[in-house]
Write a protein that holds these residues in place. Structure first.
Motif, PDB file in Angstrom:
ATOM      1  N   LYS A 157       0.854  -1.191   0.000  1.00 40.13           N
ATOM      2  CA  LYS A 157       0.000   0.000   0.000  1.00 40.13           C
ATOM      3  C   LYS A 157       0.885   1.235   0.000  1.00 40.13           C
ATOM      4  N   ILE A 158       0.693   2.086  -0.979  1.00 39.33           N
ATOM      5  CA  ILE A 158       1.473   3.331  -1.052  1.00 39.33           C
ATOM      6  C   ILE A 158       0.802   4.388  -0.191  1.00 39.33           C
ATOM      7  N   LEU A 159      -0.501   4.452  -0.330  1.00 43.22           N
ATOM      8  CA  LEU A 159      -1.245   5.524   0.329  1.00 43.22           C
ATOM      9  C   LEU A 159      -2.530   4.924   0.874  1.00 43.22           C
ATOM     10  N   GLU A 160      -2.805   5.271   2.110  1.00 40.46           N
ATOM     11  CA  GLU A 160      -3.973   4.672   2.756  1.00 40.46           C
ATOM     12  C   GLU A 160      -4.617   5.712   3.660  1.00 40.46           C
ATOM     13  N   VAL A 161      -5.937   5.679   3.737  1.00 41.81           N
ATOM     14  CA  VAL A 161      -6.627   6.499   4.721  1.00 41.81           C
ATOM     15  C   VAL A 161      -7.565   5.587   5.508  1.00 41.81           C
ATOM     16  N   ARG A 162      -7.580   5.802   6.818  1.00 46.27           N
ATOM     17  CA  ARG A 162      -8.410   4.961   7.689  1.00 46.27           C
ATOM     18  C   ARG A 162      -9.335   5.830   8.519  1.00 46.27           C
ATOM     19  N   GLY A 163     -10.588   5.449   8.553  1.00 44.26           N
ATOM     20  CA  GLY A 163     -11.551   6.111   9.440  1.00 44.26           C
ATOM     21  C   GLY A 163     -11.664   7.603   9.221  1.00 44.26           C
ATOM     22  N   LEU A 164     -11.706   7.976   7.946  1.00 39.71           N
ATOM     23  CA  LEU A 164     -11.743   9.413   7.619  1.00 39.71           C
ATOM     24  C   LEU A 164     -13.164   9.972   7.750  1.00 39.71           C
ATOM     25  N   TYR A 165     -13.276  11.010   8.559  1.00 40.62           N
ATOM     26  CA  TYR A 165     -14.511  11.790   8.654  1.00 40.62           C
ATOM     27  C   TYR A 165     -14.200  13.232   8.310  1.00 40.62           C
ATOM     28  N   LYS A 166     -15.113  13.842   7.546  1.00 39.94           N
ATOM     29  CA  LYS A 166     -14.922  15.261   7.219  1.00 39.94           C
ATOM     30  C   LYS A 166     -16.286  15.930   7.093  1.00 39.94           C
ATOM     31  N   SER A 167     -16.458  17.031   7.770  1.00 32.21           N
ATOM     32  CA  SER A 167     -17.681  17.815   7.552  1.00 32.21           C
ATOM     33  C   SER A 167     -17.320  19.265   7.283  1.00 32.21           C
ATOM     34  N   PHE A 168     -18.217  19.924   6.592  1.00 31.11           N
ATOM     35  CA  PHE A 168     -18.139  21.378   6.425  1.00 31.11           C
ATOM     36  C   PHE A 168     -19.322  21.943   7.194  1.00 31.11           C
ATOM     37  N   GLY A 169     -19.066  22.555   8.322  1.00 35.10           N
ATOM     38  CA  GLY A 169     -20.172  23.021   9.165  1.00 35.10           C
ATOM     39  C   GLY A 169     -21.039  21.833   9.558  1.00 35.10           C
ATOM     40  N   ASP A 170     -22.330  21.934   9.292  1.00 40.10           N
ATOM     41  CA  ASP A 170     -23.260  20.853   9.658  1.00 40.10           C
ATOM     42  C   ASP A 170     -23.285  19.733   8.630  1.00 40.10           C
ATOM     43  N   LEU A 171     -22.624  19.965   7.515  1.00 39.74           N
ATOM     44  CA  LEU A 171     -22.722  18.995   6.419  1.00 39.74           C
ATOM     45  C   LEU A 171     -21.632  17.935   6.543  1.00 39.74           C
ATOM     46  N   GLN A 172     -22.068  16.704   6.832  1.00 36.36           N
ATOM     47  CA  GLN A 172     -21.117  15.586   6.901  1.00 36.36           C
ATOM     48  C   GLN A 172     -20.821  15.143   5.473  1.00 36.36           C
ATOM     49  N   VAL A 173     -19.593  15.362   5.037  1.00 34.19           N
ATOM     50  CA  VAL A 173     -19.254  15.123   3.630  1.00 34.19           C
ATOM     51  C   VAL A 173     -18.588  13.760   3.422  1.00 34.19           C
ATOM     52  N   LEU A 174     -17.804  13.319   4.403  1.00 36.39           N
ATOM     53  CA  LEU A 174     -17.182  11.994   4.322  1.00 36.39           C
ATOM     54  C   LEU A 174     -17.401  11.275   5.647  1.00 36.39           C
ATOM     55  N   VAL A 206      -3.898   9.221   7.751  1.00 38.64           N
ATOM     56  CA  VAL A 206      -3.350   8.962   6.428  1.00 38.64           C
ATOM     57  C   VAL A 206      -2.005   8.273   6.617  1.00 38.64           C
ATOM     58  N   ILE A 207      -1.813   7.205   5.876  1.00 38.74           N
ATOM     59  CA  ILE A 207      -0.557   6.465   5.954  1.00 38.74           C
ATOM     60  C   ILE A 207       0.086   6.481   4.578  1.00 38.74           C
ATOM     61  N   LEU A 208       1.256   7.088   4.508  1.00 41.56           N
ATOM     62  CA  LEU A 208       1.969   7.216   3.235  1.00 41.56           C
ATOM     63  C   LEU A 208       3.209   6.352   3.314  1.00 41.56           C
ATOM     64  N   GLN A 209       3.315   5.410   2.399  1.00 44.09           N
ATOM     65  CA  GLN A 209       4.447   4.479   2.366  1.00 44.09           C
ATOM     66  C   GLN A 209       4.735   3.896   3.743  1.00 44.09           C
ATOM     67  N   GLY A 210       3.669   3.440   4.393  1.00 42.70           N
ATOM     68  CA  GLY A 210       3.814   2.738   5.666  1.00 42.70           C
ATOM     69  C   GLY A 210       3.961   3.621   6.888  1.00 42.70           C
ATOM     70  N   LYS A 211       4.040   4.945   6.683  1.00 44.81           N
ATOM     71  CA  LYS A 211       4.211   5.827   7.838  1.00 44.81           C
ATOM     72  C   LYS A 211       3.003   6.714   8.024  1.00 44.81           C
ATOM     73  N   GLN A 212       2.494   6.760   9.239  1.00 47.73           N
ATOM     74  CA  GLN A 212       1.369   7.643   9.494  1.00 47.73           C
ATOM     75  C   GLN A 212       1.810   9.100   9.389  1.00 47.73           C
ATOM     76  N   VAL A 213       1.040   9.874   8.646  1.00 43.63           N
ATOM     77  CA  VAL A 213       1.372  11.286   8.475  1.00 43.63           C
ATOM     78  C   VAL A 213       0.809  12.067   9.650  1.00 43.63           C
ATOM     79  N   ASN A 214       1.668  12.877  10.243  1.00 43.58           N
ATOM     80  CA  ASN A 214       1.216  13.770  11.305  1.00 43.58           C
ATOM     81  C   ASN A 214       1.282  15.203  10.775  1.00 43.58           C
TER      82      ASN A 214
END
Ligand code: ADP
Ligand code: MG
Length: 244
Positions: free
Chosen positions: A4-21, A62-70
């Motif tokens: 896995k080159i790039l991975e995202v886990r448990g991603l949540y994103k909202s804009f104001g009240d709108l839950q987008v992801l 987000v995990i890029l090339q096996g490393k979690q991005v901070n």
């Protein structure tokens, strides 16, 4: 095994009240081409933008090339060097020539010597079929040519993975083919890519995996054959019918 080159886990994103992801778990493996499909407003662009921190996610990792991005500690410029992005609008620098557009980031961010950056840039322009346009300004190029320059510009940073957000949506129909052809060539060369697209024919032909999103969730994913010939979810069937 594929990595896995790039991975995202448990991603949540909202804009104001709108839950987008909502709880997106998504990854792309080395040399894999993933096509992301779904109706307008389903969250495809936001997902891509979260992957390279153009948007700040509410939670998830987000995990890029096996490393979690901070994002607080890691230098985001460094992260973004590894994740090339091509947008619907090409966003070239209008006051710079084609070759200057392509060499700008390698020279100023990666500190590549100008001569070397130009040699590399010319090779990339040759790859996208625009070597002879190196010293033109973007306004002298067609939309399809400008988008191919944008692709060369992203490749110039030698990213591990390329993200394309509807790269042909802003183009006149007769210019779509040349840009899709360029992306196909990259796929054949083994470039790892995530492509958001409404071009179902392209997705069917080029994708290793197709991911279908609806209202901020991944509804279904599978091989092009599975998704296009034998979709399991009613939602997916409805969407595909709407695309005919
Ligand atoms: P897609 O790319 O699938 O069309 P987007 O990710 O662009 O979907 O948008 C998903 C939803 O988030 C839409 O309802 C859109 O209006 C909303 N949205 C996107 N960006 C913003 C923003 N910066 N502020 C507020 N709402 C946004
Ligand atoms: Mg979008």
């Amino acid at each position: 095994m594929s990595e896995k080159i790039l991975e995202v886990r448990g991603l949540y994103k909202s804009f104001g009240d709108l839950q987008v992801l909502q709880n997106i778990n998504f990854s792309v493996q080395q040399n894999e081409v993933v096509c992301l499909i779904g109706a307008s407003g389903s969250g495809k662009s936001t997902l891509l933008r979260c992957l390279n921190f153009l948007e700040i996610m509410d939670s998830g990792e987000v995990i890029l090339q096996g490393k979690q991005v901070n994002p607080n500690k890691d230098r985001l410029n460094k992260i973004r060097q590894n994740i090339g992005m091509v947008f619907q609008q090409f966003n070239l620098f209008p006051h710079k020539t084609v070759i200057e557009n392509v060499t700008e980031a390698p020279i100023h961010i990666k500190k590549v010597k100008k001569k070397q950056a130009e040699e590399d840039g010319e090779a990339l322009l040759r790859k996208v079929g625009l070597r002879e346009k190196a010293y033109e300004y973007p306004s002298r190029l067609s939309g399809g040519q400008q988008q191919r320059v944008a692709i060369a510009r992203a490749l110039a940073m030698k990213p591990e993975v390329m993200l394309f957000d509807e790269p042909t949506s802003a183009l006149d129909p007769e210019l779509v083919g040349e840009v899709l052809q360029t992306i196909k060539t990259l796929a054949k060369e083994g470039m790892t890519m995530v492509v958001v697209t409404h071009e179902m024919g392209f997705a069917r032909e080029v994708a290793d995996r197709v991911v279908y999103m609806h209202e901020g969730k991944i509804v279904e994913e599978g091989s092009p054959l599975e998704i296009f010939e034998d979709p399991k979810e009613e939602r997916t069937k409805l969407f595909l019918r709407s695309m005919l």
